[in-house]
Design a protein around this motif. Structure first.
Motif, PDB file in Angstrom:
ATOM      1  N   MET A 118       0.907  -1.229   0.089  1.00 14.06           N
ATOM      2  CA  MET A 118       0.134  -0.153   0.014  1.00 14.06           C
ATOM      3  C   MET A 118       1.011   1.085  -0.102  1.00 14.06           C
ATOM      4  O   MET A 118       1.899   1.438   0.647  1.00 14.06           O
ATOM      5  N   GLY A 119       0.756   2.150  -0.749  1.00 17.61           N
ATOM      6  CA  GLY A 119       1.213   3.594  -0.698  1.00 17.61           C
ATOM      7  C   GLY A 119       2.571   3.436  -1.118  1.00 17.61           C
ATOM      8  O   GLY A 119       3.584   3.913  -0.551  1.00 17.61           O
ATOM      9  N   VAL A 120       2.693   3.099  -2.604  1.00 13.75           N
ATOM     10  CA  VAL A 120       3.677   2.749  -3.338  1.00 13.75           C
ATOM     11  C   VAL A 120       4.419   4.061  -3.959  1.00 13.75           C
ATOM     12  O   VAL A 120       5.280   3.982  -4.426  1.00 13.75           O
ATOM     13  N   SER A 121       3.521   5.084  -3.702  1.00 15.03           N
ATOM     14  CA  SER A 121       3.934   6.355  -4.711  1.00 15.03           C
ATOM     15  C   SER A 121       5.242   7.202  -4.046  1.00 15.03           C
ATOM     16  O   SER A 121       5.955   7.568  -4.843  1.00 15.03           O
ATOM     17  N   LYS A 152      10.410  -1.747  -4.648  1.00 15.29           N
ATOM     18  CA  LYS A 152      11.629  -1.871  -5.444  1.00 15.29           C
ATOM     19  C   LYS A 152      12.279  -2.976  -4.608  1.00 15.29           C
ATOM     20  O   LYS A 152      13.173  -3.727  -5.589  1.00 15.29           O
ATOM     21  N   LEU A 153      12.601  -2.995  -3.485  1.00 15.62           N
ATOM     22  CA  LEU A 153      13.389  -4.026  -2.736  1.00 15.62           C
ATOM     23  C   LEU A 153      12.687  -5.416  -3.015  1.00 15.62           C
ATOM     24  O   LEU A 153      13.568  -6.306  -3.293  1.00 15.62           O
ATOM     25  N   ASN A 161      -0.514  -0.364  -5.029  1.00 10.75           N
ATOM     26  CA  ASN A 161      -1.641   0.580  -4.536  1.00 10.75           C
ATOM     27  C   ASN A 161      -1.161   1.913  -4.355  1.00 10.75           C
ATOM     28  O   ASN A 161      -0.198   2.111  -3.591  1.00 10.75           O
ATOM     29  N   TYR A 162      -2.059   3.069  -4.658  1.00 14.40           N
ATOM     30  CA  TYR A 162      -1.925   4.357  -4.119  1.00 14.40           C
ATOM     31  C   TYR A 162      -3.097   4.818  -4.124  1.00 14.40           C
ATOM     32  O   TYR A 162      -4.180   4.430  -4.464  1.00 14.40           O
ATOM     33  N   VAL A 177       7.066   4.316 -10.028  1.00 11.42           N
ATOM     34  CA  VAL A 177       7.714   3.269  -9.304  1.00 11.42           C
ATOM     35  C   VAL A 177       7.589   1.823 -10.025  1.00 11.42           C
ATOM     36  O   VAL A 177       8.333   1.090 -10.132  1.00 11.42           O
ATOM     37  N   VAL A 178       6.185   1.755 -10.791  1.00 14.59           N
ATOM     38  CA  VAL A 178       5.844   0.753 -11.596  1.00 14.59           C
ATOM     39  C   VAL A 178       7.101   0.683 -12.668  1.00 14.59           C
ATOM     40  O   VAL A 178       7.629  -0.555 -13.111  1.00 14.59           O
ATOM     41  N   GLU A 179       7.618   1.655 -13.240  1.00 14.85           N
ATOM     42  CA  GLU A 179       8.400   1.759 -14.299  1.00 14.85           C
ATOM     43  C   GLU A 179       9.843   1.358 -13.915  1.00 14.85           C
ATOM     44  O   GLU A 179      10.340   0.571 -14.437  1.00 14.85           O
TER      45      GLU A 179
END
Length: 54
Positions: free
Chosen positions: A10-13, A22-23, A34-35, A45-47
């Motif tokens: 949750m809150g990956v932005s 990333k880790l 999720n954001y 982050v997805v990229e």
């Protein structure tokens, strides 16, 4: 040990959520992101995760 697992983060932005996503990706964990409000940051982050997978 976590290779091949799936993590829902949750809150990956930004911050800890982004670093955790990333880790996990670096350790071959499938990551579900999720954001709440920061769509553009979450996509960054997805990229980054896609770059790690290559």
């Amino acid at each position: 040990m976590i290779n091949g697992k799936v993590a829902i983060i949750m809150g990956v932005s930004r911050g800890i959520g982004a670093a955790t996503a990333k880790l996990f990706a670096e350790n071959r964990v499938k990551v579900v992101v999720n954001y709440a409000n920061s769509k553009d940051h979450a996509h960054q982050v997805v990229e980054a995760i896609h770059g790690i997978r290559k």
